[in-house]
Design a protein around this motif. Structure first.
Motif, mmCIF file in Angstrom:
data_model
loop_
_atom_site.group_PDB
_atom_site.id
_atom_site.type_symbol
_atom_site.label_atom_id
_atom_site.label_comp_id
_atom_site.label_asym_id
_atom_site.label_seq_id
_atom_site.Cartn_x
_atom_site.Cartn_y
_atom_site.Cartn_z
ATOM 1 N N ARG A 192 42.250 28.763 9.309
ATOM 2 C CA ARG A 192 41.956 29.559 8.115
ATOM 3 C C ARG A 192 40.627 30.301 8.242
ATOM 4 N N ALA A 193 39.638 29.659 8.833
ATOM 5 C CA ALA A 193 38.327 30.306 8.948
ATOM 6 C C ALA A 193 37.557 29.707 10.104
ATOM 7 N N LYS A 194 36.720 30.558 10.700
ATOM 8 C CA LYS A 194 35.872 30.115 11.799
ATOM 9 C C LYS A 194 34.425 30.358 11.438
ATOM 10 N N GLY A 202 37.650 28.348 -4.872
ATOM 11 C CA GLY A 202 36.275 27.880 -4.686
ATOM 12 C C GLY A 202 35.899 26.709 -5.553
ATOM 13 N N PHE A 228 29.060 24.817 9.291
ATOM 14 C CA PHE A 228 30.514 24.903 9.265
ATOM 15 C C PHE A 228 31.017 25.381 10.622
ATOM 16 N N SER A 281 40.258 18.822 1.642
ATOM 17 C CA SER A 281 40.388 19.191 0.232
ATOM 18 C C SER A 281 41.850 19.555 -0.040
ATOM 19 N N TYR A 283 38.254 20.663 7.289
ATOM 20 C CA TYR A 283 37.067 21.413 7.718
ATOM 21 C C TYR A 283 36.304 20.554 8.729
ATOM 22 N N GLN A 334 37.979 25.748 9.903
ATOM 23 C CA GLN A 334 38.860 25.206 8.876
ATOM 24 C C GLN A 334 40.310 25.419 9.255
ATOM 25 N N TYR A 375 32.424 20.205 10.453
ATOM 26 C CA TYR A 375 31.021 20.586 10.353
ATOM 27 C C TYR A 375 30.235 19.857 11.434
ATOM 28 N N VAL A 421 44.799 22.018 -2.059
ATOM 29 C CA VAL A 421 45.074 23.437 -1.894
ATOM 30 C C VAL A 421 43.978 24.274 -2.517
ATOM 31 N N SER A 422 43.832 25.459 -2.003
ATOM 32 C CA SER A 422 42.786 26.355 -2.427
ATOM 33 C C SER A 422 42.902 26.688 -3.907
#
Lengths: 115, 112
Positions: A55-57, A100, A45, A94, A33, A48, A35, A96-97
């Motif tokens: 994975r995410a923006k 949360g 953020f 981190s 990630y 990721q 930041y 694996v997912s």
């Protein structure tokens, strides 16, 4: 020591330039990630990556881009730099997912100063 | 993203317990409650997280209200090293990402 390394520690550059920030995650962590922490916006953020794939923006500017390489290290590229891009940039990793429940391990950050 | 409310700042004395509150009334049923802290000139550091039950680790305890709309981070004996900005962050798997959405946090001052 979180096990996440970031280079360089400090970076001073001029407006209009391009820089690359590098992050090496903890051994075995697949997620990276990015930041940004500035005085007026706080910690935000950016983006990721998970095992090489985006994975995410978050609130990432179009002038910024990132990638994660096969060895899992990641680079954040910032171009056409403006004074307002001066900030601390943190990388976190981190495992694996797990819905949360994962903790993120943060690097020491790169302090970018745009003059 | 769930909205959180924390006091802007708190003061504590060294070696005394300190309770850091957080309201997260819009938390979703699957979000975990994470606490991170940021010491001066350092990156954020994980403190503790929980879902429904109270949690303890070597750093702190986390007490979660039965309705999950609030939580309290408990430092049992504050030390000078605990002086930091503390962030309470509801976080789950949103769109496949476990990104953290940081609020303004709460600055803890520990007096010797």
């Amino acid at each position: 020591d979180s096990g996440v390394t970031q280079t360089p520690k400090h970076l001073i550059t001029a407006t209009g330039q391009r820089v690359t920030l590098r992050c090496s995650p903890r051994s075995g962590d697949l997620s990276v990630y990015w930041y940004q922490q500035s005085l007026d916006q706080g910690l935000q953020f950016l983006i990721q990556y998970y095992n090489g794939e985006e994975r995410a923006k978050g609130n990432i500017l179009e002038r910024f881009s990132a990638q994660q390489f096969p060895d899992l290290h990641s680079e954040l590229n910032l171009s056409s730099l403006e004074l307002g891009d001066s900030a601390l940039y943190f990388c976190a990793s981190s495992v694996v997912s797990s819905g949360g429940a994962n903790e993120q391990f943060f690097g020491p950050g790169t302090r970018l100063t745009v003059l | 993203d769930a909205k959180t409310t924390q006091p802007n700042s708190m003061e504590s004395n060294e070696e005394e317990p300190v309770h850091l509150p957080c309201n997260h009334s819009t938390i979703s049923g699957t979000d975990y409650i994470h606490w991170y802290r940021q010491l001066p000139s350092q990156g954020p550091e994980y403190v503790i997280h929980g879902l429904t039950s109270n949690v303890n680790n070597r750093m702190a305890s986390l007490a979660i209200a039965e309705d999950r709309k609030s939580s309290t981070l408990i430092l049992h004996r504050a030390t000078l090293r605990d002086a930091a900005v503390y962030y309470c962050i509801p976080s789950g798997l949103l769109g496949g990402s476990e990104k953290l959405v940081f609020g303004k946090g709460m600055k803890l001052t520990v007096n010797p």
